[in-house]
Design an enzyme around this catalytic site. Structure first.
Site, PDB file in Angstrom:
ATOM      1  CB  VAL A 154      -1.001   0.032   1.168  1.00  0.00           C
ATOM      2  CG1 VAL A 154      -1.999  -1.095   1.063  1.00  0.00           C
ATOM      3  CG2 VAL A 154      -0.288   0.015   2.517  1.00  0.00           C
ATOM      4  CG  ASN A 161      -6.988  -4.417   8.456  1.00  0.00           C
ATOM      5  OD1 ASN A 161      -7.340  -4.285   9.615  1.00  0.00           O
ATOM      6  ND2 ASN A 161      -6.052  -5.299   8.104  1.00  0.00           N
ATOM      7  CB  SER A 170      -5.309   2.546  16.588  1.00  0.00           C
ATOM      8  OG  SER A 170      -4.832   2.229  17.885  1.00  0.00           O
ATOM      9  CE1 TYR A 200      -0.221   1.775  14.619  1.00  0.00           C
ATOM     10  CE2 TYR A 200      -1.370   2.667  16.533  1.00  0.00           C
ATOM     11  CZ  TYR A 200      -1.273   1.729  15.523  1.00  0.00           C
ATOM     12  OH  TYR A 200      -2.215   0.745  15.408  1.00  0.00           O
ATOM     13  CB  ALA A 201      -0.662   8.668  18.421  1.00  0.00           C
ATOM     14  CB  ALA A 202       0.621  11.918  14.381  1.00  0.00           C
ATOM     15  CE  LYS A 235      -3.463   2.703  12.838  1.00  0.00           C
ATOM     16  NZ  LYS A 235      -4.125   1.891  11.798  1.00  0.00           N
ATOM     17  CB  ILE A 244      -7.231  -6.636  18.691  1.00  0.00           C
ATOM     18  CG1 ILE A 244      -8.228  -5.475  18.782  1.00  0.00           C
ATOM     19  CG2 ILE A 244      -7.834  -7.827  17.944  1.00  0.00           C
ATOM     20  CD1 ILE A 244      -9.529  -5.808  19.467  1.00  0.00           C
TER      21      ILE A 244
END
Length: 259
Positions: free
Chosen positions: A70, A96, A150, A163-165, A167, A196
């Protein structure tokens, strides 16, 4: 809107799932196929997408595999078009595919590269896939887009700013496109999974999982990939025609719990 259109069946509809070689993506492909959808199983070359698709076909279900990185814009265009041609339609897109992207902000050697990779795979790829799919979604009677973010987009963990930014950007992209595409009947929604049991959490010791889940979630446990997949399915049903622009935590009550 007729009653015929408001059905709770995916039979004959086509869904493209990215990151379907494992975890939530694999579960999503399996759940959609079991509900009668034509499933495009996509993931990086070398992942077991061919085996997953073959296993579904052996059960009499409709599935085909396409290798897809991707981060490759040209590959996205080619695969999305091939999927629509192969199945004769494209009705739902499930963004995903993801990676883990943790790094301290003051790590001058690694941070910039991890940031760029996180944004490319976790955010930029989403809009590229949606843009490639739009001509086909516009022909569908039940066009659906589901972006997987997330709970890190809603409340962060130390050292996960790339990652947080990224998402959090997915949640913003979801709202913006829901507004932009709503006049065409295309729904755009977002799921924020919490803890998960996937490949990303496989290395967390069981004892640590149990402690975290007991302290942080209302249900006191980690979730299963299938539990996220069923929410994704619900958002893609033809009957889910008046739900758009929302971000849904599938997190066992993590975001709801203060103590």
């Amino acid at each position: 809107m007729s009653e015929v259109q408001l059905i709770r069946s995916m039979k004959g509809l086509t869904v493209l799932v990215t990151g379907a070689g494992s975890g939530m993506g694999r579960a999503t492909a399996q759940v959609f196929a079991a509900e009668g959808a034509n499933v495009a199983v996509t993931d990086l070359p070398g992942t077991p997408i061919e085996d997953i698709a073959a296993e579904l076909r052996a059960r009499g279900l409709s599935a085909q595999a396409w290798p897809l990185d991707v981060s490759d814009a040209d590959a996205i265009k080619a695969v999305v078009n091939d999927v629509a041609v192969h199945f004769g339609s494209l009705d739902s897109v499930v963004n995903n595919a993801g990676i883990s992207a943790f790094c301290p902000i003051d790590d001058d050697d690694a941070y910039e590269g991890i940031w760029n990779r996180a944004v490319t795979i976790l955010l930029t790829a989403h809009q590229r896939i949606i843009r490639a799919a739009l001509p086909h979604l516009r022909k569908s009677a039940a066009p659906r887009i589901v972006n997987i973010a997330s709970t890190e987009a809603l409340g962060a963990t130390s050292r996960d700013s790339p990652y947080a930014a990224a998402k959090a950007g997915v949640t913003g992209l979801t709202r913006a496109l829901a507004v932009e595409l709503g006049r065409e009947g295309i729904t755009v929604n977002c799921i924020c999974p919490g803890p998960i049991r996937t490949g990303m959490t496989a290395n967390v010791p069981e004892g640590d999982k149990e402690t975290y889940a007991h302290r942080r979630t209302a249900l006191r446990r980690y979730g299963l990939p299938e539990e996220v997949a069923h929410m994704t399915l619900s958002l893609c049903l033809p009957a889910a025609s008046f739900l758009t622009g929302v971000t849904i935590p599938v997190d066992g009550g993590l975001m709801a719990r203060n103590a």
